[in-house]
Design an enzyme around this catalytic site. Structure first.
Site, PDB file in Angstrom:
ATOM      1  N   ASP A   8       0.935  -1.295  -0.142  1.00 23.14           N
ATOM      2  CA  ASP A   8      -0.027  -0.187   0.031  1.00 23.14           C
ATOM      3  C   ASP A   8       0.785   1.103   0.118  1.00 23.14           C
ATOM      4  OD1 ASP A   8      -2.177   1.761   0.674  1.00 23.14           O
ATOM      5  OD2 ASP A   8      -1.326   1.806   2.711  1.00 23.14           O
ATOM      6  N   ASP A  10       0.110   5.007   1.030  1.00 26.73           N
ATOM      7  CA  ASP A  10      -0.351   6.091   1.956  1.00 26.73           C
ATOM      8  C   ASP A  10      -0.532   5.524   3.207  1.00 26.73           C
ATOM      9  OD1 ASP A  10      -0.471   8.294   0.302  1.00 26.73           O
ATOM     10  OD2 ASP A  10      -2.367   7.758  -0.331  1.00 26.73           O
TER      11      ASP A  10
HETATM   12 MG   LIG Z   1      -2.794   3.287   3.538  1.00 25.39          MG
END
Ligand SMILES: [Mg+2]
Length: 240
Positions: A8, A10
Site C-alpha cells: 500500500d 499512503d
Molecule cells: Mg494506507
C-alpha cells in the site's frame, strides 16, 4: 518465481497527510493567505466529511473541491475575494503530486528489501489518483526501487475488491502464493488480501489487534520497518 511484495502507498511508504500539509501551506502562501496548523486541521476534518458526502452521492467532485477551498478561505487572513476555489484546488493537487513525503525510514527499508531478499520484487497497490501516486513516488526517489505500480483510478476498480488483486496478479504473471500484501488499512488492505486469498502483513497495527487479526485472517503484524523486513525475509525463505 519471485517474491512479490504488494505495498500500500499512503501511511505505509508515503505520508499522505504530510504531503497535504506541505502543499496546502505552499498554495495558500502563494495566494497571499495565511496558513497554520489549525487551518490544516480544519481542512482535513471538513475534507473528510465532504468525501463521505461524495461517497453517498450527496455532492459532486466539483462541489467537494469548491467547498473545501471556500471553507479554507474563510479561515485564512488575507484577501481571498478574487480567488477561484477550483483554480486553487488544481494548484493544490499539482503541488501535492510533486511533494511526496516518505514515512520515516521507508527509503532505507525498500533499499534493504531489494539488496537483502533474493528475488524480491516491489509493487505498489494504491487506491487513489494516478498523478498523485506517480508524482509523489517520483519526487521521493522511491521509483528507483519499484517494479510496478497498480493504482485504482487506472484500473477502474479499488481495494478491497478481489478484482483489484486479480488484475495485479495477471500483470505480475505469477501465482497467488508468490504474493503478499502489506498495508496499514484494515478496510482496504487487509480485507482486500482476505478477499483475494493473499497472505498479508498489517503494518503499524492499532486498536484491538487480536480481534482484527481474526476477523481479517491477517498473517503477520509489523510495528516498524525493521520488524517488517524480518517478516518479509522469513516469509520469502519459507515460501521457496
Ligand atoms: Mg494506507
Amino acid at each position: 518465481m519471485h517474491h512479490n511484495f504488494l505495498f500500500d502507498l499512503d501511511q505505509t511508504l508515503l505520508d499522505f497527510h504530510a504531503s497535504e500539509y506541505k502543499a496546502l501551506g505552499i498554495v495558500l502562501k502563494a495566494n497571499g493567505l495565511s496558513f497554520s496548523d489549525e487551518i490544516y486541521q480544519a481542512f482535513k476534518a471538513y475534507n473528510k466529511s465532504l468525501w463521505l458526502e461524495l461517497e453517498k452521492g450527496a455532492i459532486t467532485r466539483t462541489e467537494l473541491f469548491t467547498r473545501r477551498f471556500l471553507d479554507v478561505f474563510s479561515r485564512c487572513d488575507g484577501d481571498s475575494s478574487q480567488l477561484d476555489p477550483l483554480t486553487v484546488n488544481d494548484d493544490f493537487i499539482r503541488t501535492m503530486s510533486v511533494n511526496g513525503v516518505l514515512m520515516d525510514g521507508a527509503l532505507e527499508f525498500v533499499k534493504k528489501v531489494k539488496d537483502g531478499i533474493p528475488d524480491a520484487r516491489i509493487y505498489i497497490a494504491s487506491n487513489g489518483a494516478t498523478i498523485n501516486a506517480k508524482g509523489r513516488i517520483a519526487s521521493t526517489g522511491l521509483d528507483r526501487y519499484i517494479d510496478g505500480l497498480f493504482v485504482s483510478e487506472d484500473m477502474g476498480v479499488a481495494k478491497p475488491a478481489a478484482e483489484f488483486f486479480d488484475i495485479c496478479l495477471r500483470q505480475i504473471g505469477e501465482s497467488k502464493e508468490s504474493c503478499i500484501m502489506i498495508g496499514d488499512s484494515l478496510s482496504s488492505d487487509m480485507l482486500g488480501a482476505k478477499n483475494a486469498a493473499l497472505a498479508s502483513v498489517w503494518f503499524m497495527p492499532t486498536g484491538d489487534i487480536e480481534a482484527a487479526v481474526n476477523e481479517y485472517n491477517i498473517d503477520y503484524c509489523a510495528s516498524s520497518f525493521d520488524e517488517l523486513y524480518e517478516i518479509l525475509k522469513r516469509w520469502s525463505a519459507d515460501s521457496k
